[in-house]
Every structure is written in C-alpha cells, then in structure tokens.
Design a protein around this motif. Sequence first.
Motif, PDB file in Angstrom:
ATOM      1  N   VAL A  67      75.089 -25.481  44.685  1.00 16.38           N
ATOM      2  CA  VAL A  67      74.029 -24.740  46.024  1.00 16.38           C
ATOM      3  C   VAL A  67      72.653 -25.371  45.271  1.00 16.38           C
ATOM      4  O   VAL A  67      71.403 -25.733  45.425  1.00 16.38           O
ATOM      5  N   GLU A  68      73.036 -24.463  43.874  1.00 16.08           N
ATOM      6  CA  GLU A  68      71.375 -24.800  43.025  1.00 16.08           C
ATOM      7  C   GLU A  68      70.697 -26.184  42.785  1.00 16.08           C
ATOM      8  O   GLU A  68      69.574 -26.138  43.047  1.00 16.08           O
ATOM      9  N   VAL A  69      71.970 -26.758  42.502  1.00 16.29           N
ATOM     10  CA  VAL A  69      71.276 -28.397  42.465  1.00 16.29           C
ATOM     11  C   VAL A  69      70.686 -28.982  43.900  1.00 16.29           C
ATOM     12  O   VAL A  69      69.706 -29.563  43.762  1.00 16.29           O
ATOM     13  N   VAL A  70      71.277 -28.017  44.478  1.00 24.12           N
ATOM     14  CA  VAL A  70      70.624 -28.915  46.330  1.00 24.12           C
ATOM     15  C   VAL A  70      69.770 -28.303  46.100  1.00 24.12           C
ATOM     16  O   VAL A  70      68.612 -29.127  46.375  1.00 24.12           O
ATOM     17  N   ALA A  71      69.648 -27.094  46.280  1.00 15.08           N
ATOM     18  CA  ALA A  71      67.884 -26.549  46.339  1.00 15.08           C
ATOM     19  C   ALA A  71      66.983 -26.838  45.160  1.00 15.08           C
ATOM     20  O   ALA A  71      66.031 -26.867  45.379  1.00 15.08           O
ATOM     21  N   PHE A  72      67.928 -27.433  44.041  1.00 21.59           N
ATOM     22  CA  PHE A  72      66.296 -28.196  43.436  1.00 21.59           C
ATOM     23  C   PHE A  72      66.156 -29.296  43.099  1.00 21.59           C
ATOM     24  O   PHE A  72      64.601 -29.122  43.748  1.00 21.59           O
ATOM     25  N   GLN A  73      66.736 -30.147  43.970  1.00 17.34           N
ATOM     26  CA  GLN A  73      66.240 -31.407  44.420  1.00 17.34           C
ATOM     27  C   GLN A  73      65.523 -30.905  45.973  1.00 17.34           C
ATOM     28  O   GLN A  73      64.196 -31.799  46.383  1.00 17.34           O
ATOM     29  N   GLU A  80      60.524 -17.610  45.242  1.00 12.17           N
ATOM     30  CA  GLU A  80      61.846 -17.295  45.477  1.00 12.17           C
ATOM     31  C   GLU A  80      62.883 -18.369  46.659  1.00 12.17           C
ATOM     32  O   GLU A  80      62.281 -19.090  46.986  1.00 12.17           O
ATOM     33  N   VAL A  81      64.515 -18.628  45.799  1.00 16.98           N
ATOM     34  CA  VAL A  81      65.297 -19.670  46.427  1.00 16.98           C
ATOM     35  C   VAL A  81      66.126 -18.317  46.932  1.00 16.98           C
ATOM     36  O   VAL A  81      66.887 -17.981  46.387  1.00 16.98           O
ATOM     37  N   ASP A 119      70.061 -15.240  46.717  1.00 16.66           N
ATOM     38  CA  ASP A 119      68.908 -15.223  45.999  1.00 16.66           C
ATOM     39  C   ASP A 119      69.502 -15.640  44.600  1.00 16.66           C
ATOM     40  O   ASP A 119      69.995 -15.709  43.920  1.00 16.66           O
ATOM     41  N   ILE A 120      68.846 -17.505  44.617  1.00 16.98           N
ATOM     42  CA  ILE A 120      69.172 -18.174  43.363  1.00 16.98           C
ATOM     43  C   ILE A 120      68.054 -18.913  42.439  1.00 16.98           C
ATOM     44  O   ILE A 120      67.756 -19.591  42.188  1.00 16.98           O
ATOM     45  N   THR A 121      67.007 -17.854  42.979  1.00 15.70           N
ATOM     46  CA  THR A 121      65.540 -18.632  41.916  1.00 15.70           C
ATOM     47  C   THR A 121      65.429 -18.279  41.237  1.00 15.70           C
ATOM     48  O   THR A 121      65.358 -19.567  40.583  1.00 15.70           O
ATOM     49  N   GLU A 122      66.834 -18.155  40.133  1.00 18.54           N
ATOM     50  CA  GLU A 122      66.314 -17.995  38.847  1.00 18.54           C
ATOM     51  C   GLU A 122      67.226 -19.516  38.497  1.00 18.54           C
ATOM     52  O   GLU A 122      67.116 -19.931  37.461  1.00 18.54           O
ATOM     53  N   GLN A 123      68.211 -19.654  39.332  1.00 22.49           N
ATOM     54  CA  GLN A 123      69.018 -20.716  38.965  1.00 22.49           C
ATOM     55  C   GLN A 123      68.654 -21.888  39.441  1.00 22.49           C
ATOM     56  O   GLN A 123      68.545 -22.649  37.953  1.00 22.49           O
ATOM     57  N   LYS A 170      64.702 -21.894  38.757  1.00 25.07           N
ATOM     58  CA  LYS A 170      64.349 -22.200  37.489  1.00 25.07           C
ATOM     59  C   LYS A 170      64.305 -22.367  36.166  1.00 25.07           C
ATOM     60  O   LYS A 170      64.172 -23.185  35.515  1.00 25.07           O
ATOM     61  N   ASP A 171      65.504 -21.983  35.711  1.00 24.36           N
ATOM     62  CA  ASP A 171      66.618 -22.848  34.541  1.00 24.36           C
ATOM     63  C   ASP A 171      66.964 -24.592  35.445  1.00 24.36           C
ATOM     64  O   ASP A 171      66.633 -25.016  34.007  1.00 24.36           O
ATOM     65  N   LEU A 172      66.625 -24.589  36.276  1.00 24.54           N
ATOM     66  CA  LEU A 172      67.233 -26.317  36.074  1.00 24.54           C
ATOM     67  C   LEU A 172      66.099 -26.802  36.285  1.00 24.54           C
ATOM     68  O   LEU A 172      65.736 -27.930  35.199  1.00 24.54           O
ATOM     69  N   GLU A 173      64.858 -26.141  36.108  1.00 24.79           N
ATOM     70  CA  GLU A 173      63.505 -26.410  36.421  1.00 24.79           C
ATOM     71  C   GLU A 173      63.151 -27.265  35.171  1.00 24.79           C
ATOM     72  O   GLU A 173      62.959 -28.423  34.218  1.00 24.79           O
ATOM     73  N   ARG A 174      62.954 -25.585  34.110  1.00 28.45           N
ATOM     74  CA  ARG A 174      63.215 -26.365  32.768  1.00 28.45           C
ATOM     75  C   ARG A 174      63.692 -26.742  32.271  1.00 28.45           C
ATOM     76  O   ARG A 174      63.013 -27.844  31.001  1.00 28.45           O
ATOM     77  N   GLN A 175      65.021 -27.316  32.416  1.00 30.01           N
ATOM     78  CA  GLN A 175      65.879 -27.657  31.898  1.00 30.01           C
ATOM     79  C   GLN A 175      65.434 -28.888  31.503  1.00 30.01           C
ATOM     80  O   GLN A 175      65.323 -30.437  30.763  1.00 30.01           O
ATOM     81  N   GLU A 176      64.771 -29.587  33.031  1.00 29.98           N
ATOM     82  CA  GLU A 176      64.989 -30.938  33.229  1.00 29.98           C
ATOM     83  C   GLU A 176      62.944 -31.042  32.487  1.00 29.98           C
ATOM     84  O   GLU A 176      63.160 -32.171  31.746  1.00 29.98           O
TER      85      GLU A 176
END
Length: 81
Positions: free
Chosen positions: A28-34, A51-52, A58-62, A64-70
């Motif tokens: 879910v967090e990968v789909v939300a990040f895309q 907020e996501v 609430d998956i906001t932190e997950q 944001k973590d994907l965004e930082r990793q990228e």
Amino acid sequence: MNVTIEIHYKADSRIMQRASFPLRGRKVEVVAFQFWKDIKKELPYNSELEEVLAANEDITEQVKDLERQELLNIMNDDLPF
C-alpha cells in the motif's frame, strides 16, 4: 483488491486528493508513494506532504521514508567513486 488513498499536502494552500488503486501484489505504501510522486509532477511549485491515509489508516511515515530513500539513492548515484 483496490485501496483508496487520500493524500493531504500543503502547496499554496492545503489540498487533499483521493483516488482508488488496484494493489496487484504491491504494498500500500508503494502505491501511495507513486500517487504522491504523480501529484508532485503536476505541480509547478514545491509542496509538503502532511498526511497519507490508506483505507483510513495513517501511513504517512512509511511514505515519507520511501521519499527519503529515493532521494538518498539519487544523491548516491551521482558520486564519481
């Protein structure tokens, strides 16, 4: 299985966008990040993720973590060594 993702962010004002996506074996967090990346591409200025929510969870932190990793991967790819 579909999941409804709701993204709240601040650009020139506070905005919310919601859409439903098929998971197709993805997290879910990968789909939300895309979805978040797609939103940012459409904006002519910077925006801040607030907020996501995915299926009211609430998956906001997950995300944001994907965004930082990228961002870290992009920065490390440009190193000459």
